[in-house]
Design an enzyme around this catalytic site. Structure first.
Site, PDB file in Angstrom:
ATOM      1  N   ASP A  69       0.773  -1.252   0.000  1.00 23.05           N
ATOM      2  CA  ASP A  69       0.000   0.000   0.000  1.00 23.05           C
ATOM      3  C   ASP A  69       0.807   1.307   0.000  1.00 23.05           C
ATOM      4  O   ASP A  69       1.795   1.434   0.725  1.00 23.05           O
ATOM      5  CB  ASP A  69      -0.843   0.090   1.283  1.00 23.05           C
ATOM      6  N   GLN A  85       4.212   0.577   2.271  1.00 21.29           N
ATOM      7  CA  GLN A  85       4.395  -0.651   3.037  1.00 21.29           C
ATOM      8  C   GLN A  85       5.577  -1.377   2.418  1.00 21.29           C
ATOM      9  O   GLN A  85       5.592  -1.646   1.203  1.00 21.29           O
ATOM     10  CB  GLN A  85       3.126  -1.509   2.956  1.00 21.29           C
ATOM     11  N   SER A 129      -0.294   0.138   7.463  1.00 21.98           N
ATOM     12  CA  SER A 129      -0.597   1.348   6.688  1.00 21.98           C
ATOM     13  C   SER A 129      -1.079   2.517   7.534  1.00 21.98           C
ATOM     14  O   SER A 129      -1.662   2.334   8.612  1.00 21.98           O
ATOM     15  CB  SER A 129      -1.645   1.027   5.635  1.00 21.98           C
ATOM     16  N   ASP A 195      -5.224   1.096   9.505  1.00 21.18           N
ATOM     17  CA  ASP A 195      -5.050   1.970   8.342  1.00 21.18           C
ATOM     18  C   ASP A 195      -5.649   3.372   8.533  1.00 21.18           C
ATOM     19  O   ASP A 195      -6.515   3.806   7.762  1.00 21.18           O
ATOM     20  CB  ASP A 195      -5.630   1.311   7.069  1.00 21.18           C
TER      21      ASP A 195
END
Ligand code: FRU
Length: 522
Positions: A69, A85, A129, A195
């Site tokens: 990501d 990532q 993330s 995230d």
């Protein structure tokens, strides 16, 4: 303890760690510097061994190893920052770090040292993330998910954490984690809480963050939090629930407005296919509606796909100073992400950043305008008659930006129009327009990727009497297609040998097409 011992300790099975005489906390403390330093040293040494021609020209790839990501896609001190990532030590996923780059124009990226490593107890299984903002005092705040406890064990725990720095070096906040599932007043699962996407709200004069979470019905939701200083957070509410309708866990939420419309983008896991819009597995979905700023309520009006290709996940957006909403995604599918070419030293790339706009209620996505500055050597053809097979001199290549406009003589005078790219006698990637069905099919069956995987997807296109506009971006290892000025987008990785660089046009019917082709030189 000498560095090599710390390294060995880390590799030991936990039982051996327990009987090992050394003090674990001390070791972890040493590992802290060790791990980020190790990653920085490793990427610098190993990354330079990858030749420029082994990478795309302008799509972001990891310095070395694995990328998934996009993270922290934001403006800091007048430049675009992009984290990702990252697992430098392998071309497959491992406990994630944050890799880091910056750019002035979304096309040329400067590599910066890895920003974060999984080096504390609360993020030892991965620095997952997250996102970034610039603080009023000129520092940069990173907000990410810390994962502790192995996946699928009762110990697995995800919390939201902060690191603050100067655009290169970051200090993890001493009071991490700053948000846990205990802050949410309803039942939800700490193993699926991740995230965070943070933004500053000028009107309310505070930060907000959306975080993906799994609630009691075992499917996803998006939780909203607010904070005056970015460090101390309060739960606000749930913006929307999956209710087991669109997959299960919703990963990587992003929330923003364009004009009157509010867009909530999520990446659902375990989605069931729905017509051409969603495919099985990991998908990306855009919930379009309105947002009541006083009540912090999102009202969903409709649901759309963001990308109809084979490789697209976990996108993130930023707002430029001239007011554009720009999106970047991971151009990969989880299910096939372990299949990369033999001998590859990097795995994973980002999409071309795209501008999101609305035109009469229709969401459009187009490559950032900055790409135009890198177009060179134009080759233009107009009114080329439809034929079974057409090759055009100068229309070839693997790094290009090409627009093809298809114009049948009259409604229904075109049976099909196919463009074969990255082609030679053995290989091609086909893009086929079927006006009767109203679809465009992206087919990489013959791209030289010999695995038993899905190789085709279709996008629906609106009926324009057989007319269609196709903008195609190729960059060595990928294809991105923008249909009808961005009404649909299709992205896919292609690992076709680079010498396959011809382009063929095939049509059945009467009519013409125009081609405008540029090389992209960076
Ligand atoms: C999405 C995702 C995120 C997570 C990250 C881990 O692709 O699963 O939910 O933070 O990848 O690398």
């Amino acid at each position: 303890m000498p560095p090599h011992c710390v390294f060995l300790y880390r590799k030991m099975p936990s039982k051996m760690q327990a009987i090992c005489k050394c003090n674990r906390d001390e070791v972890l403390k040493e590992m802290k510097q060790m791990t980020l330093e190790e990653a920085r040293l490793y990427e610098k040494n190993q990354g330079s061994l990858i030749l420029p021609e082994e990478r795309p020209v302008f799509h972001v790839t990891p310095w070395i190893g694995w990328l998934n990501d996009p993270n922290g896609f934001s403006i800091y001190q007048g430049e675009y920052h992009l984290f990702y990532q990252y697992y430098p030590y392998d071309i497959h996923w491992g406990p994630t770090h944050w890799g880091h780059l910056k750019s002035k124009d979304f096309i040329q990226w400067e590599r910066l040292p890895a920003a974060l490593a999984p080096d504390t107890a609360y993020d030892a299984q991965g620095v997952f993330s997250g996102s970034a903002v610039e603080l009023p005092d000129g520092r940069q705040l990173l907000m990410y998910t810390g994962v502790q406890g192995k996946d699928n064990t009762p110990e697995c725990h995800q919390t939201q954490c902060i690191a603050i720095g100067d655009g290169i070096n970051y200090q993890k906040y001493e009071h991490n984690p700053v948000i846990t599932t205990d802050d949410i007043p309803e039942t939800c699962f700490a193993k699926d809480f991740r995230d965070p996407k943070i933004w500053w709200d000028q009107e309310e004069h505070c930060y907000f963050a959306v975080v993906g979470v799994r609630v009691a019905d075992s499917s996803g939701a998006v939780a909203l939090f607010s904070s005056k200083d970015g460090l101390s957070w309060n739960y606000v509410n749930i913006l929307d629930y999956c209710r087991n309708e669109y997959g299960k866990m919703w990963e990587c939420p992003d929330f923003f407005e364009i004009g009157e419309k509010a867009l909530l983008i999520v990446s659902p896991q375990e989605m069931r296919a729905q017509g051409l819009t969603f495919h099985n597995g990991n998908d990306v979905m855009c919930l379009i509606g309105t947002y009541d700023h006083t009540k912090h309520q999102f009202t969903r009006e409709r649901v759309e796909a963001i990308d109809y290709g084979l490789d697209f996940y976990a996108p993130q957006t930023l707002k430029t100073t001239d007011g554009r909403r720009v999106l970047i995604g991971w151009m990969q599918a989880w299910e096939t992400s372990h299949l990369c070419p033999q001998g590859a030293k990097w795995n994973g790339q980002m999409t071309t950043p795209r501008e999101l706009t609305f035109d009469h209620g229709q969401l459009l996505q187009n490559p950032v305008k900055e790409l135009a500055a890198y177009r060179q050597n134009s080759v233009i053809y107009t009114n080329v008659p439809f034929q079974q097979h057409t090759e055009l001199s100068g229309v070839s290549g693997r790094v290009l930006d090409m627009t093809v406009k298809v114009r049948p003589e009259h409604d229904q005078s075109l049976e099909y129009f196919t463009i074969r790219l990255a082609a030679n006698e053995a290989y091609n990637v086909a893009l086929s327009y079927d006006p009767l069905r109203g679809t465009v099919c992206l087919d990489r069956t013959n791209s030289g990727f010999c695995y038993n995987i899905i190789t085709k997807r279709e996008a629906p296109v609106k009926d324009q009497g057989g007319k269609i506009d196709l903008r195609i971006i190729l960059d060595r290892f990928s294809i991105e297609v923008f249909l009808n000025h961005g009404e649909q987008v299709m992205s896919a990785c292609i690992y076709t040998p680079q010498e396959a660089e011809q382009i063929f046009f095939e049509a059945k019917g009467s009519g013409w097409f125009d081609v405008e082709k540029y090389e992209i030189k960076v």
